[in-house]
Design a protein around this motif. Structure first.
Motif, PDB file in Angstrom:
ATOM      1  N   PRO A 137      57.006  80.494  46.208  1.00  0.00           N
ATOM      2  CA  PRO A 137      55.994  79.564  46.727  1.00  0.00           C
ATOM      3  C   PRO A 137      54.621  80.220  46.849  1.00  0.00           C
ATOM      4  N   THR A 138      53.585  79.403  46.871  1.00  0.00           N
ATOM      5  CA  THR A 138      52.224  79.913  47.017  1.00  0.00           C
ATOM      6  C   THR A 138      51.893  80.268  48.459  1.00  0.00           C
ATOM      7  N   LEU A 139      52.778  79.944  49.374  1.00  0.00           N
ATOM      8  CA  LEU A 139      52.675  80.412  50.769  1.00  0.00           C
ATOM      9  C   LEU A 139      54.075  80.319  51.372  1.00  0.00           C
ATOM     10  N   GLY A 140      54.398  81.308  52.197  1.00  0.00           N
ATOM     11  CA  GLY A 140      55.671  81.242  52.903  1.00  0.00           C
ATOM     12  C   GLY A 140      56.839  81.826  52.137  1.00  0.00           C
ATOM     13  N   ILE A 141      56.618  82.993  51.519  1.00  0.00           N
ATOM     14  CA  ILE A 141      57.726  83.661  50.827  1.00  0.00           C
ATOM     15  C   ILE A 141      58.791  84.005  51.867  1.00  0.00           C
ATOM     16  N   PRO A 142      60.047  83.617  51.624  1.00  0.00           N
ATOM     17  CA  PRO A 142      61.097  83.913  52.615  1.00  0.00           C
ATOM     18  C   PRO A 142      61.266  85.423  52.811  1.00  0.00           C
TER      19      PRO A 142
ATOM     20  N   GLU B 170      58.146  85.604  58.346  1.00  0.00           N
ATOM     21  CA  GLU B 170      57.448  84.545  57.591  1.00  0.00           C
ATOM     22  C   GLU B 170      56.427  83.772  58.427  1.00  0.00           C
TER      23      GLU B 170
ATOM     24  N   VAL C 189      52.147  84.098  58.171  1.00  0.00           N
ATOM     25  CA  VAL C 189      51.171  83.082  57.774  1.00  0.00           C
ATOM     26  C   VAL C 189      50.155  82.808  58.883  1.00  0.00           C
TER      27      VAL C 189
END
Lengths: 202, 202, 202, 202
Positions: D14-19, D33, D37
């Motif tokens: 994802p473009t934000l919120g990599i697990p 996570e 952010v």
């Protein structure tokens, strides 16, 4: 809802957890019910101790402590005249027999009180360091001081004092949110977080 | 009003806020000190009430309630044999005179107990609905039930029951973090959040 | 403080974390900065996805998502006329090129939109179940729905829907408190807790 | 504007919120996570800025920032050899093109880096004051420093530094709890609270 405090005595007062709205107070300033009982737990009161409640506000902590110190003494110290009136009203309403109201500025007005086993500081009126200095000189061995801080400034200053003075220190942060009983939807409303500092004299 | 722990060594036990480590228990399962006292506050105990403590675990809630019910009765209900042993040990250690241990499965084992004014449910062993049904049939008018939920499933089920049964409902979430007294750095460690459900019979 | 959004383009807008006060909005209703970015993280957006933002309010989630979907499409759905005006103003101010405003009631107005890969529901206007039913029928395989709930009622209903529909479910509670930058004392002020529900279609 | 992970398998990032579990790391030490952010939001990154990530750990903040600085530069500074290996592995996996790994002790190893617009400090290895001193001398006007503190000691020291140095200061406490997706019951598990300090140079 539940009829309490009706008759001429204690029988309708809960022995712990008096609802905030039962106290005469400025609503925003009262130590909330949940915070109050955690504060009392951190004080580790025993039946015959002497407790100073400095910056007593509406007296709610002293009044709930009254049940927990059946053979003890409690001194509710407050300098604000409006709060003093609230305390008088609440002491009368709740028939708090072990609580003595002390009007005046801390630390000056602490001089003639008996030495404390436990001290709670709910407000310091800008004199925190002086108050702690006096408390430290009077507190019994293995005595305990509990402070409720809502600013980072108070938290930092209190921790610095106790570390310099060699106390054992625990900080508990309490985040409470609750629903309102009579609303249609159960929306959680937060209190602001409180830092409960508990320091034990070695 | 409130009795004291008298015998050998017990005089050092506080009248509220017994430290978790003083109880014989499985450490992870005890109702933590701060949660325990907020739970007791929500129960709004009065001096002569009858309290059922269902899923008593180590008995810590019953034992702290003992001080708050000087003329009352407490029934600590537990089915797990290991927990039953913990409760016996703790009742003895803390000299909890108003607490009666009831071994067995709820709701079945509740049948012969006196009707409660207050009920605390700390664990339901998968029988929450049946237990609430029985409690509802036995609870005094204006009685109060408090449940500590750590799962969303229990929270949801309990709220649904009480809304169907016409109780007035308040949910309080408690998030606590605390520093360890003896570590070099003051790292805040969180407990998992607890939902304290308080329901009042109209 | 920091001059942003000055020139005729994107260069002064932070690529994440637009301050709440930069949005035209009803202050109490905006998804707060911190909650907004956690919500976006839970959506797990990829560069070319289609996002429905249902109950878009001031459009803040859509506008922050605009940066994260450089090759995607965003539909900001809102029925409240005042909010629609806020969205128009904000889309213009922030030059959010991939966002299309959809005025109307969900689920009705969703009919002509392209199928979504991701759906965010910030408000449901009392139609949550119908909206979820429609979303479920249109959502791509391995699609993801995120809901911000501030009431226990919405949390419960959403969880029930997703469990019945066979989605994989995660609930994150976010408790934020922050100090005000320009006050003399660092008092922590709490937001109300938000439950961020993330459901993945299997 | 924002690039994508292209190669084999990376298109699903994802473009934000990599697990968290996608990063090579020591599990307990990664910036979670949700915290990550919010931290990025507090940095208020703009597309062409220079970011120093001091005490980069597994590099997760730098890697998520890579998307948010499409025309910028990121320096991930780390002295621990095991962490350096994790960073190398993660930079490769996530194809983070704007991130440069800097091995060594801060503040010494910062000397040859270009002046920063933004600085994130996730760990200071006991040199917080020296690092802040160096950062203060190099930070651009209107620059911004963000620190994640998990101890009261770091929180206090950082606030003291910034107040002495005349920065504008905001502290955000983040309390997160989440359910595990694959368990039978939705038990909320808490992270320890994090204090996110954001300081702006006047």
């Amino acid at each position: 809802l539940i009829k309490e405090y009706e008759a001429g005595g204690d029988e309708y007062i809960p022995t712990l957890g008096i609802p905030d709205e039962e106290f005469a107070t400025v609503k925003k300033l009262i130590t909330k019910e949940e915070i109050r009982v955690v504060t009392l737990a951190k004080l580790k009161l025993r039946h015959d101790m002497c407790l100073w409640d400095i910056g007593a506000g509406s007296g709610s902590v002293s009044i709930e402590a009254d049940h927990l110190l059946p053979n003890g003494r409690i001194f509710a110290v407050e300098r604000n005249p409006q709060c003093v009136e609230f305390i008088k009203e609440n002491l009368s309403k709740f028939n708090a027999r072990h609580v003595t109201l002390v009007e005046g500025d801390a630390p000056g007005c602490l001089e003639n009180l008996p030495d404390p086993d436990r001290v709670f500081i709910g407000g310091s009126g800008g004199n925190l360091w002086d108050i702690l200095d006096t408390v430290d000189g009077r507190l019994a061995a293995e005595g305990r001081v509990v402070i409720n801080a809502v600013t980072l400034d108070t938290l930092t200053a209190a921790c610095e004092f106790f570390e310099n003075a060699g106390y054992q220190l625990e900080v508990t942060t309490v985040n409470i949110a609750r629903t309102r009983p009579l609303s249609d939807y159960k929306i959680f409303e937060s209190y602001n977080p409180v830092y409960i500092i508990a320091a034990v004299k070695e």
